[in-house]
Design a protein around this motif. Structure first.
Motif, PDB file in Angstrom:
ATOM      1  N   GLU A 203       7.281  -0.207   4.169  1.00 36.61           N
ATOM      2  CA  GLU A 203       8.497  -0.362   3.374  1.00 36.61           C
ATOM      3  C   GLU A 203       8.474   0.514   2.109  1.00 36.61           C
ATOM      4  O   GLU A 203       9.386   0.445   1.297  1.00 36.61           O
ATOM      5  N   THR A 204       7.438   1.314   1.956  1.00 33.98           N
ATOM      6  CA  THR A 204       7.297   2.163   0.771  1.00 33.98           C
ATOM      7  C   THR A 204       7.313   3.632   1.164  1.00 33.98           C
ATOM      8  O   THR A 204       7.275   3.988   2.336  1.00 33.98           O
ATOM      9  N   ARG A 205       7.363   4.474   0.151  1.00 39.62           N
ATOM     10  CA  ARG A 205       7.058   5.913   0.316  1.00 39.62           C
ATOM     11  C   ARG A 205       5.905   6.182  -0.651  1.00 39.62           C
ATOM     12  O   ARG A 205       6.104   6.342  -1.857  1.00 39.62           O
ATOM     13  N   ASP A 206       4.717   6.199  -0.102  1.00 42.42           N
ATOM     14  CA  ASP A 206       3.483   6.074  -0.876  1.00 42.42           C
ATOM     15  C   ASP A 206       3.123   7.371  -1.603  1.00 42.42           C
ATOM     16  O   ASP A 206       2.788   8.381  -0.968  1.00 42.42           O
ATOM     17  N   PRO A 207       3.144   7.370  -2.946  1.00 45.13           N
ATOM     18  CA  PRO A 207       2.769   8.584  -3.681  1.00 45.13           C
ATOM     19  C   PRO A 207       1.262   8.816  -3.707  1.00 45.13           C
ATOM     20  O   PRO A 207       0.816   9.921  -4.005  1.00 45.13           O
ATOM     21  N   VAL A 208       0.460   7.783  -3.409  1.00 42.98           N
ATOM     22  CA  VAL A 208      -0.993   7.925  -3.466  1.00 42.98           C
ATOM     23  C   VAL A 208      -1.481   8.859  -2.364  1.00 42.98           C
ATOM     24  O   VAL A 208      -2.271   9.781  -2.612  1.00 42.98           O
TER      25      VAL A 208
END
Length: 389
Positions: A203-208
């Motif tokens: 459900e995210t767009r992970d910047p990590v």
């Protein structure tokens, strides 16, 4: 010829100057106490002119010789670093969180020693311009002084500087003609995604993961886009993101340094970084922006002036303790801006066994100060000798 006898007589006094400066470290351009101490000593020596307030707290002092001739420039930096000191010496920093961890207190002392000798003896023609510069570590004080017209205003024809070198034989010298130190740039990458719960990454767009991928891909510029025998360093030195174990953050940040000698290589790095950031942003469905900042240019010694400076160093230290064709280094130095405008040379003077530069337990070796001062003094006397009578 070894250390000048008259300068050797100043050794204890020079140690006192250096240790006083060590106790009052100041940062960047904001160095009023340091500048006031330098100006006071120059007045004591009886130099002919003192020009203050250059690059905010910089100073140029003029000493006139005993005959007509050109002006030679000698430069010393005097700013410190934002590092808590851990030397334990009696003369440690009195300014918390600041210390002379690069030896600029020693560089200033060497030039002050030369100034005292030159003002006393004046055994040279023309003039010497003593350039005391702030903000070498941060801010490019040399560039500011050049932009303010210091070299033109004082008609400086050639310019020289010294830097101490831990690990190299005490009182020895090394340098090389042509490129000696690299250009230094900074990069910043700002990534914005969509945060969320660590248990539901879909459900995210992970910047990590984007940050990690960008950092890894940057290393391929050196290994896959660059000729292996040319000099290039790319170091990612900071990654900041997240606050706890079960939250995927919204943003991430990368920072680091690039060291080059060739402008074409520098431009290739910029173009590849832009492409990598854009491509990884697309791959991980995040927004990412590269901010690339060009810093100090390469430090490039004039070949003829370097040969001359090496000969002077050999006179002072002995040929066995001087390397005139040393390997170039990936460190950087804002004296490069002065060498872009005037021929000259930058040399390292051996510090002996000590902690490395920019370390909290570093301390300048007071025993080499008369050697450096003698180098500066002999440089002037040999570059601008008095006419025979």
């Amino acid at each position: 010829m070894p250390v000048v006898n008259r300068i050797a007589d100043y050794a204890e006094e020079m140690t006192g100057w250096r240790r006083h400066l060590h106790q009052i470290p100041e940062l960047s351009f904001d160095c009023p106490q340091t500048a006031a101490f330098i100006a006071a000593r120059l007045r004591d020596f009886g130099v002919d002119e003192i020009h203050e307030g250059l690059a905010q707290t910089g100073i140029v002092a003029i000493i006139k010789g005993r005959g007509a001739g050109p002006t030679i420039g000698l430069r010393a930096d005097f700013d410190a670093l934002p590092i808590p000191e851990a030397t334990g010496v009696a003369y440690a920093s009195r300014h918390p969180g600041k210390m002379h961890a690069c030896g600029h207190d020693g560089h200033t002392t060497m030039l002050l020693g030369a100034a005292k000798y030159l003002a006393e003896t004046r055994n040279f023609a023309g003039r010497v311009a003593l350039i005391f510069q702030p903000a070498e570590e941060d801010g490019g004080g040399a560039e500011v002084m050049v932009q303010e017209g210091v070299l033109d205003r004082f008609d400086v024809g050639e310019v020289y500087a010294l830097h101490n070198a831990p690990g190299f034989e005490s009182g020895g010298f090394y340098t090389t003609p042509g490129p000696l130190m690299a250009a230094v740039d900074q990069f910043h990458v700002h990534i914005k995604g969509v945060g969320g719960h660590g248990a539901t990454p879909h459900e995210t767009r992970d910047p990590v993961v984007a940050a990690v991928a960008i950092a890894q891909a940057f290393q391929t510029i050196v290994s896959r886009n660059h000729f292996a025998l040319d000099d290039l360093v790319i170091s990612v030195t900071q990654i900041h993101t997240g606050t706890t174990d079960n939250v995927i953050p919204e943003t991430a940040y990368l920072n680091g340094t690039v060291r080059t000698f060739d402008p074409k290589v520098q431009q290739m790095v910029i173009e590849r970084m832009r492409a990598i950031v854009a491509g990884q942003a697309l791959a991980f469905d995040v927004a990412a922006e590269l901010d690339y900042e060009k810093g100090y240019p390469p430090t490039v010694n004039d070949a003829e002036k370097t040969r001359f400076a090496v000969a002077v160093a050999e006179d002072v230290a002995g040929a066995a303790k001087v390397q005139g064709d040393a390997q170039r280094e990936m460190g950087a130095e804002d004296f490069a801006f002065m060498l872009q405008k005037r021929p000259g040379a930058y040399l390292f003077i051996g510090q002996g066994d000590s902690a490395g530069l920019h370390q909290p337990d570093y301390d300048f070796n007071d025993e080499i100060a008369p050697v450096g001062a003698s180098f500066f003094a002999r440089l002037v006397e040999r570059a601008q000798p008095l006419a025979a009578t």
